[in-house]
Every structure is written in structure tokens, then in C-alpha cells.
Design a protein around this motif. Sequence first.
Motif, PDB file in Angstrom:
ATOM      1  N   TYR A  41      -7.846   0.458   7.920  1.00 33.23           N
ATOM      2  CA  TYR A  41      -6.823   0.684   6.780  1.00 33.23           C
ATOM      3  C   TYR A  41      -6.665   1.975   6.810  1.00 33.23           C
ATOM      4  O   TYR A  41      -6.943   2.880   7.492  1.00 33.23           O
ATOM      5  N   ARG A  42      -5.244   2.251   6.235  1.00 36.40           N
ATOM      6  CA  ARG A  42      -4.837   3.538   6.090  1.00 36.40           C
ATOM      7  C   ARG A  42      -3.668   3.464   4.725  1.00 36.40           C
ATOM      8  O   ARG A  42      -3.068   2.669   4.648  1.00 36.40           O
ATOM      9  N   LEU A  43      -4.051   4.802   4.293  1.00 34.66           N
ATOM     10  CA  LEU A  43      -3.120   4.940   3.110  1.00 34.66           C
ATOM     11  C   LEU A  43      -1.889   5.823   3.460  1.00 34.66           C
ATOM     12  O   LEU A  43      -2.114   6.833   3.784  1.00 34.66           O
ATOM     13  N   THR A  44      -0.624   5.109   3.248  1.00 31.87           N
ATOM     14  CA  THR A  44       0.484   6.013   3.669  1.00 31.87           C
ATOM     15  C   THR A  44       1.484   6.226   2.468  1.00 31.87           C
ATOM     16  O   THR A  44       1.217   5.471   1.296  1.00 31.87           O
ATOM     17  N   ASP A  45       2.475   7.045   2.708  1.00 30.36           N
ATOM     18  CA  ASP A  45       3.724   6.967   1.688  1.00 30.36           C
ATOM     19  C   ASP A  45       4.463   5.573   1.734  1.00 30.36           C
ATOM     20  O   ASP A  45       4.682   4.695   2.856  1.00 30.36           O
ATOM     21  N   SER A  46       4.917   5.087   0.658  1.00 27.25           N
ATOM     22  CA  SER A  46       5.452   3.905   0.438  1.00 27.25           C
ATOM     23  C   SER A  46       7.023   3.878   1.280  1.00 27.25           C
ATOM     24  O   SER A  46       7.542   5.027   1.233  1.00 27.25           O
ATOM     25  N   VAL A  47       7.387   2.878   1.704  1.00 27.40           N
ATOM     26  CA  VAL A  47       8.550   2.640   2.671  1.00 27.40           C
ATOM     27  C   VAL A  47       9.524   2.440   1.785  1.00 27.40           C
ATOM     28  O   VAL A  47       9.445   1.346   0.763  1.00 27.40           O
ATOM     29  N   PRO A  48      10.827   2.698   1.806  1.00 29.72           N
ATOM     30  CA  PRO A  48      11.926   1.937   0.951  1.00 29.72           C
ATOM     31  C   PRO A  48      12.246   0.724   1.347  1.00 29.72           C
ATOM     32  O   PRO A  48      11.889   0.390   2.323  1.00 29.72           O
ATOM     33  N   ALA A  49      12.601   0.039   0.190  1.00 30.23           N
ATOM     34  CA  ALA A  49      12.857  -1.376   0.311  1.00 30.23           C
ATOM     35  C   ALA A  49      13.959  -1.549   1.342  1.00 30.23           C
ATOM     36  O   ALA A  49      14.893  -1.055   1.454  1.00 30.23           O
ATOM     37  N   SER A  50      13.612  -2.581   2.237  1.00 30.31           N
ATOM     38  CA  SER A  50      14.513  -2.976   3.280  1.00 30.31           C
ATOM     39  C   SER A  50      15.839  -3.647   2.683  1.00 30.31           C
ATOM     40  O   SER A  50      15.662  -4.466   1.723  1.00 30.31           O
ATOM     41  N   SER A  51      16.987  -3.974   3.569  1.00 35.72           N
ATOM     42  CA  SER A  51      17.998  -4.617   3.130  1.00 35.72           C
ATOM     43  C   SER A  51      18.178  -6.001   3.584  1.00 35.72           C
ATOM     44  O   SER A  51      18.818  -6.828   3.468  1.00 35.72           O
ATOM     45  N   SER A  52      16.729  -6.550   4.278  1.00 39.34           N
ATOM     46  CA  SER A  52      16.856  -7.518   4.898  1.00 39.34           C
ATOM     47  C   SER A  52      16.846  -8.800   3.551  1.00 39.34           C
ATOM     48  O   SER A  52      15.989  -8.700   2.738  1.00 39.34           O
ATOM     49  N   PRO A  53      17.399  -9.799   3.498  1.00 37.75           N
ATOM     50  CA  PRO A  53      17.516 -10.883   2.458  1.00 37.75           C
ATOM     51  C   PRO A  53      16.135 -11.548   2.441  1.00 37.75           C
ATOM     52  O   PRO A  53      15.760 -12.440   1.500  1.00 37.75           O
ATOM     53  N   ASP A  54      15.392 -11.755   3.616  1.00 38.28           N
ATOM     54  CA  ASP A  54      14.242 -12.644   3.760  1.00 38.28           C
ATOM     55  C   ASP A  54      13.179 -11.851   3.017  1.00 38.28           C
ATOM     56  O   ASP A  54      12.201 -12.489   2.362  1.00 38.28           O
ATOM     57  N   ASP A  55      13.117 -10.435   2.933  1.00 35.38           N
ATOM     58  CA  ASP A  55      12.075  -9.667   2.158  1.00 35.38           C
ATOM     59  C   ASP A  55      12.171  -9.750   0.499  1.00 35.38           C
ATOM     60  O   ASP A  55      13.293  -9.921   0.031  1.00 35.38           O
ATOM     61  N   ASP A  56      11.079  -9.566  -0.006  1.00 39.80           N
ATOM     62  CA  ASP A  56      11.286  -9.552  -1.515  1.00 39.80           C
ATOM     63  C   ASP A  56      11.873  -8.239  -1.822  1.00 39.80           C
ATOM     64  O   ASP A  56      12.227  -7.219  -0.837  1.00 39.80           O
ATOM     65  N   PRO A  57      12.464  -7.797  -3.056  1.00 39.72           N
ATOM     66  CA  PRO A  57      13.255  -6.741  -3.266  1.00 39.72           C
ATOM     67  C   PRO A  57      12.352  -5.526  -3.275  1.00 39.72           C
ATOM     68  O   PRO A  57      12.974  -4.316  -2.775  1.00 39.72           O
ATOM     69  N   THR A  59       9.106  -3.495  -1.228  1.00 42.25           N
ATOM     70  CA  THR A  59       7.916  -3.743  -0.332  1.00 42.25           C
ATOM     71  C   THR A  59       6.461  -3.844  -1.067  1.00 42.25           C
ATOM     72  O   THR A  59       6.349  -2.913  -2.082  1.00 42.25           O
ATOM     73  N   ALA A  60       5.532  -4.497  -0.630  1.00 40.02           N
ATOM     74  CA  ALA A  60       4.445  -4.763  -1.293  1.00 40.02           C
ATOM     75  C   ALA A  60       3.542  -3.415  -1.182  1.00 40.02           C
ATOM     76  O   ALA A  60       3.562  -2.681  -0.376  1.00 40.02           O
ATOM     77  N   SER A  61       2.563  -3.209  -2.212  1.00 41.84           N
ATOM     78  CA  SER A  61       1.878  -1.922  -2.172  1.00 41.84           C
ATOM     79  C   SER A  61       0.578  -2.109  -1.102  1.00 41.84           C
ATOM     80  O   SER A  61       0.048  -1.236  -0.789  1.00 41.84           O
ATOM     81  N   GLY A 106       4.174   5.146  -5.235  1.00 42.07           N
ATOM     82  CA  GLY A 106       4.679   5.960  -4.123  1.00 42.07           C
ATOM     83  C   GLY A 106       3.740   5.599  -2.979  1.00 42.07           C
ATOM     84  O   GLY A 106       4.128   6.446  -1.707  1.00 42.07           O
ATOM     85  N   LYS A 107       2.565   5.127  -3.012  1.00 42.33           N
ATOM     86  CA  LYS A 107       1.649   4.755  -1.998  1.00 42.33           C
ATOM     87  C   LYS A 107       1.664   3.338  -1.494  1.00 42.33           C
ATOM     88  O   LYS A 107       1.598   2.399  -2.120  1.00 42.33           O
ATOM     89  N   GLN A 108       1.199   3.279  -0.121  1.00 36.75           N
ATOM     90  CA  GLN A 108       1.119   1.851   0.330  1.00 36.75           C
ATOM     91  C   GLN A 108      -0.051   1.650   1.399  1.00 36.75           C
ATOM     92  O   GLN A 108      -0.501   2.955   1.888  1.00 36.75           O
ATOM     93  N   LEU A 109      -0.780   0.798   1.368  1.00 41.65           N
ATOM     94  CA  LEU A 109      -2.122   0.421   2.037  1.00 41.65           C
ATOM     95  C   LEU A 109      -1.777  -0.536   2.936  1.00 41.65           C
ATOM     96  O   LEU A 109      -1.424  -1.639   3.008  1.00 41.65           O
ATOM     97  N   LEU A 110      -2.228   0.026   4.285  1.00 44.38           N
ATOM     98  CA  LEU A 110      -1.820  -0.882   5.521  1.00 44.38           C
ATOM     99  C   LEU A 110      -3.437  -1.299   5.832  1.00 44.38           C
ATOM    100  O   LEU A 110      -4.388  -0.477   6.061  1.00 44.38           O
ATOM    101  N   ILE A 111      -3.519  -2.494   6.300  1.00 45.92           N
ATOM    102  CA  ILE A 111      -4.790  -3.201   6.451  1.00 45.92           C
ATOM    103  C   ILE A 111      -4.680  -4.024   7.753  1.00 45.92           C
ATOM    104  O   ILE A 111      -3.793  -4.974   7.690  1.00 45.92           O
TER     105      ILE A 111
END
Length: 141
Positions: A41-57, A59-61, A106-111
Motif C-alpha cells: 500500500y501507498r498513500l499518495t496525493d489524490s488524482v483529479p477526477a477523470s472525464s470518462s463517463p464510466d467512472d464516478d464523478p 475518484t475514490a479515496s 487530498g490524499k488517496q490510498l492505493l492497495i
Amino acid sequence: MDKQDERLRKSERLCSKKRIDLLFGTGGSHAMTAFPLKAVYRLTDSVPASSSPDDDPETASVQMMVSVPKRHFRRAVKRNRVKRQIREAYRKHKHSVIRHMDGQAGKQLLIAFIWLADELSDTAAVEQQVSSLLQRIGERV
């Protein structure tokens, strides 16, 4: 808990090659093991929301991925079974780690969950190990 929150959404899955390289490629990632699973796992800075219509508005934390190496199970049927077990256990217990991430704007956890054993485990054992790993990750972030 709301029924909608119990789903494992597309935005909660770690699919981006850049994010996966960030998790595994550079330093700063942490790992812990609860046999037969390893969690990186890694704690990173959050990514801005993508413009893809498939994703939620937004990005998940917390984003997760599952890896079951072919050297452990040659047959895809067994690899897929293990992946299903891990994803289901994560879906049931993700609230324990998301609760810890709510305070960190403003943070995101990747696992990444990686399977280590050469044999199948029953679903209850996998669920217990995933729960244990998520609990420990939540305490450290």
C-alpha cells in the motif's frame, strides 16, 4: 450502512498503469503479510477526477487491485476464484480503512493484494486475512 456503499465500484479499482507503477515502481510503498496474502500500500496525493463517463464523478479515496500469480495456480479457474474471494472480502470490510481515510483530504490510498500460497483457501479464512490487513493498514495511515 447504505446498500450503495457496499458495492465495489469501478472508481475503487486500481486500473491505471501510472498508478500501479507509482505503487510498485518507486520507493515509499509499504507491505505487510497475513498469509496467504500480502498487501502493498501507498498513500499518495489524490488524482483529479477523470472525464470518462464510466467512472464516478470523483475518484475514490481508496483504490485496490488483486494479483494472483500464474506460478501459484496454472489454471485460470482457480486464479479467478481466489480473486473473487479477495474482492468480496474487501467489499465487506473496506469501511474499516475508508473510515481512516476520511480525515485526510487530498490524499488517496492505493492497495494491492497479492496471493502467496500454492493452494486454495476457504472463503472465511480469506475474509479474515483481508479484514486483518485492512485493519492494520487503517491504523498506519
